[in-house]
Design an enzyme around this catalytic site. Sequence first.
Site, PDB file in Angstrom:
ATOM      1  N   ALA A   1      11.765  33.026  39.585  1.00 39.53           N
ATOM      2  CA  ALA A   1      12.652  32.368  40.547  1.00 39.53           C
ATOM      3  C   ALA A   1      12.714  33.207  41.820  1.00 39.53           C
ATOM      4  CB  ALA A   1      14.047  32.209  39.951  1.00 39.53           C
ATOM      5  N   LYS A   2      13.375  32.639  42.821  1.00 42.16           N
ATOM      6  CA  LYS A   2      13.419  33.289  44.138  1.00 42.16           C
ATOM      7  C   LYS A   2      13.920  34.726  44.078  1.00 42.16           C
ATOM      8  CE  LYS A   2      13.425  29.750  47.623  1.00 42.16           C
ATOM      9  NZ  LYS A   2      14.118  28.483  47.454  1.00 42.16           N
ATOM     10  N   ARG A   3      14.886  34.977  43.161  1.00 47.77           N
ATOM     11  CA  ARG A   3      15.447  36.332  43.133  1.00 47.77           C
ATOM     12  C   ARG A   3      14.402  37.383  42.737  1.00 47.77           C
ATOM     13  NH1 ARG A   3      16.264  36.820  37.633  1.00 47.77           N
ATOM     14  NH2 ARG A   3      16.328  34.755  36.722  1.00 47.77           N
ATOM     15  N   HIS A   4      13.264  36.944  42.208  1.00 44.45           N
ATOM     16  CA  HIS A   4      12.211  37.898  41.856  1.00 44.45           C
ATOM     17  C   HIS A   4      11.375  38.297  43.067  1.00 44.45           C
ATOM     18  CE1 HIS A   4      12.708  36.062  37.690  1.00 44.45           C
ATOM     19  NE2 HIS A   4      12.988  37.336  37.545  1.00 44.45           N
ATOM     20  N   GLY A   5      11.621  37.688  44.206  1.00 41.83           N
ATOM     21  CA  GLY A   5      10.853  38.038  45.407  1.00 41.83           C
ATOM     22  C   GLY A   5      10.101  36.826  45.928  1.00 41.83           C
TER      23      GLY A   5
END
Length: 319
Positions: free
Chosen positions: A251-255
């Site tokens: 997901a986005k929080r992974h970069g």
Amino acid sequence: MSRGRFAPSPTGNLHLGSARTALAAWLVARAGGGSFVLRMEDLDRPRVVPGAAERICEDLRWLGLDWDEGPDVGGIHAPYRQSERSALYGQALDRLSSLGLTYPCFCSRADVARAASAPHGPADDGPAYPGSCRDLPAEEVRKRLAERRPAALRFRVPEGEIAFVDGARGAVRNHPAKHGDFIVRRADGLYAYHLAVVADDVEMAIEQVVRGEDLLESTARQILLYRALSAAPPAFAHVPLVLGPDGQRLAKRHGSIAIRDVRQRGVAPEAVCGALAASLGLCGEGDRLRPADLVGGFGLDRVSHQPPRLDPSKWLSSP
Ligand code: GLU
């Protein structure tokens, strides 16, 4: 021959996980000497992001994928945007209704609103529909329709097991009735994902559907629609979803998880394709290659069944 397709929803930029599914679907089609179709699933208008369809096409091409038919190249099954194919969905629905397989549903529930998008997991599927409107007396239905009460249409799901062999997962058994009768057309007239995807895959003569494992639950419901429409279902293969370094769905929080972001940072397409192929178990970590390099000797049996982990931060350090 194996005619395949990739059917993204243009609700944002092409995600690494979707690009990996596209690569797998493309390889199955090309290794089988078949054609490949790109279809934009833009039925859920409020979620469509302007320009996303064009960016998805560009990013797929940048990766080295191509298609014989699609929104930008046309083809004998045009149009290739679901928003322009309503007449076909209307015909499919009429057929189901003439067989007595649909009924109007007057319930206003959140799952009615969600129906136009593919359900990517149990949360998207919502609670099972309890069948409140399934057996309404005909008189009551007439009265409500005469009062112009908005009605969605649901498909009557029969009891019983659906079994199929998934090209990636092996034998799958499912009881679609556990989700209840599903929406085929919302009260506002918008056709639902399950109906549209089946009507399209039938009309486009798709023989092989390769997609993410989050749609595995949907397949039994779709097989019911194929049967009701007297069409042979395609072969299905559901590939595992990509996880982030922490084991959670990428997901986005992974970069940077969009191909566009990786591209803008100057990473070469061969490096991205190599990483996606390595995550499918088709080459070694750090290999650089183009999709065409993988066609020879490719088989679905070579695709790893382990959900891959990708660490987007690593990609950015290797242009
Ligand atoms: N359009 C769906 C999605 O983006 C995929 C549908 C399918 O492959 O059947 O998730």
